[in-house]
Design a protein around this motif. Sequence first.
Motif, PDB file in Angstrom:
ATOM      1  N   SER A  71       0.828  -1.203   0.000  1.00 17.12           N
ATOM      2  CA  SER A  71       0.000   0.000   0.000  1.00 17.12           C
ATOM      3  C   SER A  71       0.863   1.255   0.000  1.00 17.12           C
ATOM      4  N   GLY A  72       1.920   1.246   0.840  1.00 17.46           N
ATOM      5  CA  GLY A  72       2.795   2.404   0.916  1.00 17.46           C
ATOM      6  C   GLY A  72       3.478   2.700  -0.400  1.00 17.46           C
ATOM      7  N   ILE A  73       3.965   1.656  -1.069  1.00 12.94           N
ATOM      8  CA  ILE A  73       4.651   1.837  -2.357  1.00 12.94           C
ATOM      9  C   ILE A  73       3.708   2.434  -3.388  1.00 12.94           C
ATOM     10  N   LEU A  74       2.506   1.877  -3.499  1.00 19.03           N
ATOM     11  CA  LEU A  74       1.569   2.345  -4.512  1.00 19.03           C
ATOM     12  C   LEU A  74       1.141   3.787  -4.259  1.00 19.03           C
ATOM     13  N   ILE A  75       0.851   4.118  -3.004  1.00 20.83           N
ATOM     14  CA  ILE A  75       0.398   5.481  -2.694  1.00 20.83           C
ATOM     15  C   ILE A  75       1.545   6.477  -2.802  1.00 20.83           C
ATOM     16  N   ALA A  76       2.718   6.120  -2.266  1.00 17.08           N
ATOM     17  CA  ALA A  76       3.850   7.050  -2.268  1.00 17.08           C
ATOM     18  C   ALA A  76       4.314   7.386  -3.671  1.00 17.08           C
ATOM     19  N   ASN A  77       4.095   6.479  -4.613  1.00 20.96           N
ATOM     20  CA  ASN A  77       4.595   6.695  -5.971  1.00 20.96           C
ATOM     21  C   ASN A  77       3.550   7.261  -6.921  1.00 20.96           C
ATOM     22  N   MET A  78       2.407   7.666  -6.405  1.00 22.03           N
ATOM     23  CA  MET A  78       1.439   8.370  -7.235  1.00 22.03           C
ATOM     24  C   MET A  78       1.933   9.789  -7.523  1.00 22.03           C
ATOM     25  N   LYS A  79       1.400  10.389  -8.556  1.00 22.09           N
ATOM     26  CA  LYS A  79       1.683  11.805  -8.784  1.00 22.09           C
ATOM     27  C   LYS A  79       1.136  12.600  -7.597  1.00 22.09           C
ATOM     28  N   PRO A  80       1.828  13.677  -7.206  1.00 23.80           N
ATOM     29  CA  PRO A  80       1.446  14.392  -5.976  1.00 23.80           C
ATOM     30  C   PRO A  80      -0.030  14.754  -5.896  1.00 23.80           C
ATOM     31  N   ALA A  81      -0.601  15.265  -6.982  1.00 19.79           N
ATOM     32  CA  ALA A  81      -2.003  15.677  -6.929  1.00 19.79           C
ATOM     33  C   ALA A  81      -2.925  14.471  -6.744  1.00 19.79           C
ATOM     34  N   GLN A  82      -2.614  13.376  -7.430  1.00 21.60           N
ATOM     35  CA  GLN A  82      -3.429  12.163  -7.294  1.00 21.60           C
ATOM     36  C   GLN A  82      -3.322  11.605  -5.879  1.00 21.60           C
ATOM     37  N   ARG A  83      -2.115  11.588  -5.374  1.00 18.34           N
ATOM     38  CA  ARG A  83      -1.881  11.061  -4.027  1.00 18.34           C
ATOM     39  C   ARG A  83      -2.629  11.891  -2.982  1.00 18.34           C
ATOM     40  N   THR A  84      -2.517  13.207  -3.075  1.00 19.61           N
ATOM     41  CA  THR A  84      -3.190  14.065  -2.104  1.00 19.61           C
ATOM     42  C   THR A  84      -4.691  13.865  -2.154  1.00 19.61           C
ATOM     43  N   ALA A  85      -5.242  13.778  -3.359  1.00 18.97           N
ATOM     44  CA  ALA A  85      -6.685  13.588  -3.490  1.00 18.97           C
ATOM     45  C   ALA A  85      -7.117  12.270  -2.862  1.00 18.97           C
ATOM     46  N   LEU A  86      -6.367  11.202  -3.113  1.00 19.88           N
ATOM     47  CA  LEU A  86      -6.722   9.900  -2.550  1.00 19.88           C
ATOM     48  C   LEU A  86      -6.603   9.901  -1.039  1.00 19.88           C
ATOM     49  N   MET A  87      -5.507  10.437  -0.519  1.00 18.68           N
ATOM     50  CA  MET A  87      -5.305  10.421   0.932  1.00 18.68           C
ATOM     51  C   MET A  87      -6.360  11.255   1.653  1.00 18.68           C
ATOM     52  N   ARG A  88      -6.746  12.373   1.073  1.00 18.38           N
ATOM     53  CA  ARG A  88      -7.815  13.167   1.679  1.00 18.38           C
ATOM     54  C   ARG A  88      -9.132  12.412   1.648  1.00 18.38           C
ATOM     55  N   ASP A  89      -9.382  11.697   0.555  1.00 22.05           N
ATOM     56  CA  ASP A  89     -10.608  10.926   0.464  1.00 22.05           C
ATOM     57  C   ASP A  89     -10.624   9.802   1.501  1.00 22.05           C
ATOM     58  N   LEU A  90      -9.484   9.142   1.721  1.00 20.60           N
ATOM     59  CA  LEU A  90      -9.428   8.018   2.644  1.00 20.60           C
ATOM     60  C   LEU A  90      -9.437   8.450   4.101  1.00 20.60           C
ATOM     61  N   PHE A  91      -8.652   9.463   4.444  1.00 25.10           N
ATOM     62  CA  PHE A  91      -8.444   9.827   5.849  1.00 25.10           C
ATOM     63  C   PHE A  91      -9.106  11.137   6.258  1.00 25.10           C
ATOM     64  N   GLY A  92      -9.606  11.891   5.301  1.00 24.37           N
ATOM     65  CA  GLY A  92     -10.268  13.143   5.627  1.00 24.37           C
ATOM     66  C   GLY A  92     -11.578  12.908   6.346  1.00 24.37           C
ATOM     67  N   THR A  93     -11.971  13.887   7.133  1.00 22.89           N
ATOM     68  CA  THR A  93     -13.177  13.751   7.950  1.00 22.89           C
ATOM     69  C   THR A  93     -14.286  14.713   7.531  1.00 22.89           C
ATOM     70  N   ALA A  94     -14.133  15.361   6.382  1.00 23.72           N
ATOM     71  CA  ALA A  94     -15.200  16.219   5.871  1.00 23.72           C
ATOM     72  C   ALA A  94     -16.332  15.343   5.325  1.00 23.72           C
ATOM     73  N   PRO A  95     -17.538  15.887   5.209  1.00 27.17           N
ATOM     74  CA  PRO A  95     -18.647  15.102   4.654  1.00 27.17           C
ATOM     75  C   PRO A  95     -18.287  14.494   3.304  1.00 27.17           C
ATOM     76  N   GLY A  96     -18.599  13.211   3.137  1.00 34.94           N
ATOM     77  CA  GLY A  96     -18.307  12.514   1.892  1.00 34.94           C
ATOM     78  C   GLY A  96     -16.957  11.846   1.848  1.00 34.94           C
ATOM     79  N   GLN A  97     -16.054  12.158   2.783  1.00 35.56           N
ATOM     80  CA  GLN A  97     -14.761  11.480   2.854  1.00 35.56           C
ATOM     81  C   GLN A  97     -14.886  10.247   3.736  1.00 35.56           C
ATOM     82  N   LEU A  98     -13.968   9.286   3.562  1.00 32.65           N
ATOM     83  CA  LEU A  98     -14.115   7.992   4.222  1.00 32.65           C
ATOM     84  C   LEU A  98     -13.830   8.059   5.717  1.00 32.65           C
ATOM     85  N   ALA A  99     -13.016   9.027   6.140  1.00 34.34           N
ATOM     86  CA  ALA A  99     -12.769   9.284   7.569  1.00 34.34           C
ATOM     87  C   ALA A  99     -12.174   8.082   8.293  1.00 34.34           C
TER      88      ALA A  99
END
Length: 463
Positions: A71-99
């Motif tokens: 998981s770390g390899i795949l996420i760390a090697n994404m393009k920065p914008a893609q990685r940030t979007a995914l990580m916010r979606d997975l760990f973000g706590t705003a409405p609609g994010q996976l939290a």
Amino acid sequence: MRILAAAALLAIGAAPAPRTAEAWLTTGDGKQRLARVALTPPAPNALRIVIDPKQRFQTMVGFGAAITDASGILIANMKPAQRTALMRDLFGTAPGQLALGFTRLTMGASDFSPTHYSFDDMPPGQRDPDLRRFSIQPNRANVLPVVKQALAINPRLVVMASPWSPPGWMKTGDALIGGTLRPDAYAPYARYFVRYLQAYAAEGVPIRYLTIQNEPDFSPDSYPGMKWPAADRARFVGRHLGPALAEAKIDTAILEWDHNWDQPQQPLTALADPAAARFLKGVAWHCYGGDVSAQARVHAAHPDKETFFTECSGGGWRPGWQAGFSDAVRNLMIGSTRNWAKGVLLWNLALDPAGGPHKGGCGNCRGVVTIDPKTGVVTRNLEYYALGHLSRFVVPGAVRIAATTVSGVVETVAFRNPDGSTVLLAYNPGKTPRALAVTLGRSAAGLRLPAGAAVTIRMAPAT
């Protein structure tokens, strides 16, 4: 849409307290995925699901998945914008994010690592009892940056860790694969845990919980692991690891077992050792054998100990939505929490389309998300939506409360959040739709739950 109590919550014998209610539905075929749906006044013949906040059970830590090397390899090697979007979606706590609020690290290599390693590898025949070669360097390129980013997004993220094997030189067989811990390595291995916890803390990653061996009744032949009997695990915890953590003033909690539901006698044996029980905070469970009710049996014997569910993977053995989503919601999200789990963890957070990278072990496992390493395209798998039915709505510190459940008809679990809101997850395992009347106090909300579907209903505090 947001539905006012006056429209969607029907009085049961008296005017309901003002309350808003919202619902999110995932169908068994995956055509609707955490989709907002309308609640209605209950039908006259609806099955009544009663939520009782006065009956309180465990306090929740969170929901999540493991940040393995893969998981770390795949996420760390994404393009920065893609990685940030995914990580916010997975760990973000705003409405609609996976939290996601809970994650697990592998303390050294697992089968989902491109190489087999520990944090103190030595050439064959050589040992390092003073741990002079100890280093968490293998985690610095991928795992650590991903965990740090997750913590930056969600500072309340709880991290646990589990080793698949001690360093090979500590084991009979002098190898990461097979063998067991040598009696003369118990003290060095306790220091190895201390060094690991200190090293991660120094990186700003506190490890809240740990287990001492992943799946200690299984010795894989293609990746790190070992069998470690319960009496020997108890001796290690009671005489070595527990005292070592206390001396180092480390408050990381130790969880026993970290294996399947089919052998509750193993954690019971370890907890029967008074020296070990002093340091054991709770018991961790996996899904690959037995029945989830084993969690409740061990809890009943030791109600002062916490319960965690720490691993289950989706994969090719449960293809399609019908079987996979049913299993994830029914056994893990509902079953494990109704059987006292304070936290629920799935296995790999992310894998590639081939179910890797891995070396040995599972060749057809499925991550919570799939990342194409060539394009960075992310596919959210059924496990993502199963997790989301609770992770988006049940916050850390929530307390499980009582709710009607009818096995094989409609199965449920309910929680009261610290802000006073109430969350119900209901699943219909049958082959026909089911009309529900969800009652909380003097109010009720109606819903027609399709066969094989899950719904999360969130009710705001009464005013």
